[in-house]
Enzyme design. Structure first.
Site, PDB file in Angstrom:
ATOM      1  N   ARG A  60       0.793  -1.382  -0.079  1.00  0.00           N
ATOM      2  CA  ARG A  60       0.034   0.085  -0.006  1.00  0.00           C
ATOM      3  C   ARG A  60       0.933   1.269   0.117  1.00  0.00           C
ATOM      4  O   ARG A  60       0.781   2.157  -0.711  1.00  0.00           O
ATOM      5  CB  ARG A  60      -0.958   0.123   1.118  1.00  0.00           C
ATOM      6  CG  ARG A  60      -1.807   1.255   1.241  1.00  0.00           C
ATOM      7  CD  ARG A  60      -3.054   1.248   1.996  1.00  0.00           C
ATOM      8  NE  ARG A  60      -3.264   0.107   3.115  1.00  0.00           N
ATOM      9  CZ  ARG A  60      -2.705   0.663   4.339  1.00  0.00           C
ATOM     10  NH1 ARG A  60      -2.063   1.555   4.543  1.00  0.00           N
ATOM     11  NH2 ARG A  60      -2.775  -0.240   5.325  1.00  0.00           N
TER      12      ARG A  60
ATOM     13  N   TYR B 209     -12.675  19.136 -16.986  1.00  0.00           N
ATOM     14  CA  TYR B 209     -13.276  17.672 -17.141  1.00  0.00           C
ATOM     15  C   TYR B 209     -14.321  17.816 -15.739  1.00  0.00           C
ATOM     16  O   TYR B 209     -14.119  17.898 -14.759  1.00  0.00           O
ATOM     17  CB  TYR B 209     -12.023  16.691 -16.512  1.00  0.00           C
ATOM     18  CG  TYR B 209     -12.530  15.100 -16.350  1.00  0.00           C
ATOM     19  CD1 TYR B 209     -12.943  14.686 -17.351  1.00  0.00           C
ATOM     20  CD2 TYR B 209     -12.828  14.748 -15.039  1.00  0.00           C
ATOM     21  CE1 TYR B 209     -13.432  13.402 -17.314  1.00  0.00           C
ATOM     22  CE2 TYR B 209     -13.009  13.552 -14.820  1.00  0.00           C
ATOM     23  CZ  TYR B 209     -13.573  12.926 -15.855  1.00  0.00           C
ATOM     24  OH  TYR B 209     -14.063  11.472 -15.848  1.00  0.00           O
TER      25      TYR B 209
HETATM   26  C1  LIG Z   1     -10.413  11.208 -17.965  1.00  0.00           C
HETATM   27  C2  LIG Z   1     -10.050  12.531 -17.185  1.00  0.00           C
HETATM   28  C3  LIG Z   1      -9.739  12.703 -15.895  1.00  0.00           C
HETATM   29  C4  LIG Z   1     -10.368  11.617 -15.049  1.00  0.00           C
HETATM   30  O1  LIG Z   1      -9.461  10.361 -15.138  1.00  0.00           O
HETATM   31  P1  LIG Z   1      -9.971   8.795 -14.487  1.00  0.00           P
HETATM   32  O2  LIG Z   1      -8.808   8.345 -15.021  1.00  0.00           O
HETATM   33  O3  LIG Z   1     -11.169   8.803 -15.453  1.00  0.00           O
HETATM   34  O4  LIG Z   1     -10.299   8.901 -13.288  1.00  0.00           O
HETATM   35  C5  LIG Z   1      -9.399  14.046 -15.442  1.00  0.00           C
HETATM   36  N1  LIG Z   1      -9.016  14.878 -16.188  1.00  0.00           N
HETATM   37  C6  LIG Z   1      -8.835  14.870 -17.619  1.00  0.00           C
HETATM   38  C7  LIG Z   1      -8.836  15.950 -18.587  1.00  0.00           C
HETATM   39  C8  LIG Z   1      -9.837  13.396 -18.218  1.00  0.00           C
HETATM   40  O5  LIG Z   1      -9.528  13.394 -19.624  1.00  0.00           O
END
Ligand SMILES: *Cc1c(COP(=O)(O)O)cnc(C)c1O
Length: 372
Positions: free
Chosen positions: A47, A99
């Site tokens: 971990r 995002y």
């Molecule tokens: C996909 C994405 C995230 C989130 O990532 P995950 O791996 O799906 O948790 C954050 N920021 C951007 C710009 C993304 O494209």
């Protein structure tokens, strides 16, 4: 060293006892102590740390030119851990076009817990300046933005953040370190969803935080990472490290195709607007040339009409897979407003495209028949 050489060598550490060119994946969760009860290596329990994860973390730090890298089980786990290092009462400034999971974490998890946040148009530096308060700890940038591909001036925003005693974080998922080096533009932390271009094959979920300095914040995040265990498995770390080796070649090829696709679509009579940093009429052309080494391989298309026309168009595509996510070797297309749900502010005629490694002519032929 050039990026491609670095990407290969940062992930290439032959194993010394057997000479294996590709080191084994250390699945072990625990590490033995000798007769004197001393650990024989640097590891205790997986971990807090694991050799396969540590190799990935060193590579991530090297790619971005940071002091330390930390790998997480998803991009969202990385973002969450950074916010967990803040205190109730602290304020985060975030772009209006980000995002959607980033503001969702702030609203649903950290707002009840006492963090406050404001969303601002990061391309408007006056608005950024007037939205930074004395309790602002983090200015969170994402550039190019999702899904409008707006460009944030990282050098100017990081200066405004620092003047107020805040740090500037850049979600560098879309640009990748091939195209954009946030630490050279005075950012303090880089975040990645390694699910996307860094792993590159749509087969592993992961996230990363890279710190420019090994400071108190980095140490706090390291502690939280070990306490929570929101980390990728050794196998996932190995897959992500493998993806890094081809990041440069993949992205350059995808980017060249994206340029051809965007140039084709921009003149198409059924298309209202193309959002792509490589188009000569992009409003942030000068800034793109200054802070990026290329436009990337993501584009958004607004078709003429509304949601019905947009959905009808993608229904006819044969080579683009209708799916969310991005950065893999296969081209994906999605109706973003449907994915984001009822609170979405994305135009209903917008389709977000991630260009893969198919031949440009085949992709353009497919788009042409679907738009006809
Ligand atoms: C996909 C994405 C995230 C989130 O990532 P995950 O791996 O799906 O948790 C954050 N920021 C951007 C710009 C993304 O494209």
């Amino acid at each position: 060293m050039h990026f491609d050489t670095l990407a290969l060598h940062a992930t290439h550490q032959p194993e010394s006892t057997t000479g294996a060119v590709i080191p084994p994946i250390y699945l072990s969760t625990t590490f033995e102590r000798n007769e004197a009860n001393e650990l024989t290596g640097d590891f205790t329990y997986t971990r807090p740390n694991n050799p396969t994860r540590e190799a990935l973390e060193h590579a991530l730090a090297a790619l971005e030119g940071g002091a330390v890298g930390m790998a997480f089980g998803s991009g969202q786990a990385a973002t969450m851990t950074l916010f967990q290092a803040l205190r109730p009462g602290d304020h985060v400034l975030l772009s209006t076009d980000a995002y959607y999971g980033t503001p969702a974490l702030l609203e649903q998890v950290f707002h009840p817990w006492g963090l406050t946040y404001t969303r601002v148009d990061m391309t408007d530096l006056n608005a950024v300046e007037s939205s930074i308060h004395e309790n602002t700890r983090v200015v969170w940038c994402e550039t190019p933005s999702n899904p409008m591909l707006a460009i944030t001036d990282l050098l100017s925003v990081s200066r405004l953040a620092h003047e107020a005693g805040a740090i500037c974080v850049c979600d560098n998922t879309w640009a990748t370190p091939v195209l954009q080096r946030p630490f050279d533009l005075n950012c303090d932390v880089v975040m990645h969803s390694t699910t996307k271009y860094i792993s590159g094959h749509s087969d592993v979920l992961g996230g990363a935080l890279i710190f420019k300095r090994n400071d108190a914040l980095a140490e706090r995040v390291r502690t939280l990472q070990g306490l929570s265990g929101a980390v990728p498995s050794p196998f996932d770390c190995w897959l992500i490290s493998r993806g890094i080796k081809t990041l440069g070649v993949r992205l350059r090829s995808q980017m060249a195709t994206a340029q051809l696709v965007a140039d084709y679509l921009v003149d198409h009579p059924a298309v209202e607007h193309v959002h792509f940093p490589g188009l000569p009429n992009h409003p942030d052309r000068a800034l793109i040339q200054q802070q990026m080494n290329g436009p990337g391989a993501m584009l958004s298309i607004q078709v003429k009409g509304g949601a019905a026309e947009a959905i009808q168009f993608i229904g006819k595509l044969k080579l683009f897979t209708r799916a969310t996510s991005l950065g893999g070797v296969e081209s994906l297309i999605e109706h973003r407003a449907s994915v984001e749900g009822p609170t979405s502010t994305t135009p209903v005629n917008l389709l977000r495209v991630s260009i893969g490694l198919e031949h440009a002519e085949d992709l353009i032929t497919d788009l042409a028949q679907a738009l006809a």
